[in-house]
Design an enzyme around this catalytic site. Structure first.
Site, PDB file in Angstrom:
ATOM      1  N   ARG A  21       0.827  -1.221   0.000  1.00 44.68           N
ATOM      2  CA  ARG A  21       0.000   0.000   0.000  1.00 44.68           C
ATOM      3  C   ARG A  21       0.859   1.268   0.000  1.00 44.68           C
ATOM      4  NH1 ARG A  21      -3.646   2.605   4.596  1.00 44.68           N
ATOM      5  NH2 ARG A  21      -5.467   3.341   3.437  1.00 44.68           N
ATOM      6  N   ILE A  42      -8.119   6.993  -0.136  1.00 44.30           N
ATOM      7  CA  ILE A  42      -7.768   5.593  -0.319  1.00 44.30           C
ATOM      8  C   ILE A  42      -8.404   4.844   0.844  1.00 44.30           C
ATOM      9  CG2 ILE A  42      -5.527   5.984   0.829  1.00 44.30           C
ATOM     10  CD1 ILE A  42      -4.398   3.632  -0.740  1.00 44.30           C
ATOM     11  N   SER A  43      -9.173   3.803   0.517  1.00 45.81           N
ATOM     12  CA  SER A  43      -9.901   3.075   1.555  1.00 45.81           C
ATOM     13  C   SER A  43      -8.945   2.349   2.493  1.00 45.81           C
ATOM     14  CB  SER A  43     -10.852   2.056   0.920  1.00 45.81           C
ATOM     15  OG  SER A  43     -11.845   2.693   0.162  1.00 45.81           O
ATOM     16  N   GLN A  44      -9.432   2.071   3.701  1.00 44.70           N
ATOM     17  CA  GLN A  44      -8.608   1.318   4.640  1.00 44.70           C
ATOM     18  C   GLN A  44      -8.435  -0.107   4.121  1.00 44.70           C
ATOM     19  OE1 GLN A  44     -11.889   2.146   7.486  1.00 44.70           O
ATOM     20  NE2 GLN A  44     -11.214   0.226   8.448  1.00 44.70           N
TER      21      GLN A  44
END
Length: 221
Positions: free
Chosen positions: A42, A68-70
């Site tokens: 990530r 940005i999603s977890q």
């Protein structure tokens, strides 16, 4: 010999172990999904002052007012798609490109579309750097899908609409699955899974979530 605290390989191994444990504790059990999450770092998808938080299980701001999603949400949405190695996937909302990169490890081909040209350009650079040639990134209004490439085995939407968009439902193959957040505000949303049956659609509510809204039209940036 056990790596010491100053050994980068040791800290990297420990970080990955914590990362995967965190995903499993949130209910991610699919080995293929866990492998994809382990393979795609990530870190490169998070820039600037938030880079130090790249490995935390939390959403982070990116360019163009997006997020940005977890990782746990990325993993859960990916798991809910039940992707096969021969599947073609449409992603609506490229964002940082992180979700598309995860999908690319699992699927035959991924089409990802975003209304922000800058995000698409930056994501394409990362896809090339990560050697993910099976991703096609496009600038466009994702709420209308990609009719010229339809139908799709799987569709994922990473922005919330009030209801599943009709054009996306029509581009889903019989037997296909779509996963997306729905809700009338940015505080009350549910992640749902839609299966296309021969006789219609089956809707399953998975969990509460919070995503940026799905916006029609192209952005100016």
């Amino acid at each position: 010999m056990t790596p010491g605290p100053d050994d980068p390989s040791g800290s990297e191994a420990e970080r990955k172990m914590r990362f995967l444990f965190q995903l499993r504790s949130k209910g991610v059990t699919d080995d293929r999904v866990l492998h994809a999450m382990e393979r795609i770092d990530r870190g490169p998808f998070v820039k600037g002052i938030f880079a130090a938080r790249a490995y935390d299980d939390m959403p982070l701001p990116i360019a163009c007012g997006q997020t940005i999603s977890q990782p746990s949400i990325v993993a859960m949405m990916t798991q809910a798609l039940e992707i096969g190695p021969r599947d073609t996937v449409l992603e609506v909302g490229t964002g940082s490109g992180y979700q598309a990169a995860i999908l690319a490890v699992l699927a035959r081909r991924v089409y990802t579309v975003d209304r922000h040209r800058r995000l698409v350009r930056e994501a394409e650079t990362l896809f090339s750097h990560l050697d993910l040639p099976n991703i096609v990134a496009l600038t466009g209004d994702g709420s209308f899908g990609l009719p010229e490439q339809a139908p799709f085995d799987r569709i994922i939407v990473t922005a919330a609409a009030e209801d599943p968009p009709g054009p996306l439902l029509s581009q889903l193959k019989p037997g296909g699955i779509m996963v997306l957040p729905v809700g009338q505000s940015d505080t009350v949303q549910s992640l749902i899974r839609v299966r296309r049956l021969e006789t219609g659609f089956d809707y399953e509510e998975l969990r509460p979530v919070r995503f940026v809204p799905l916006v029609e039209g192209l952005a100016t940036d």
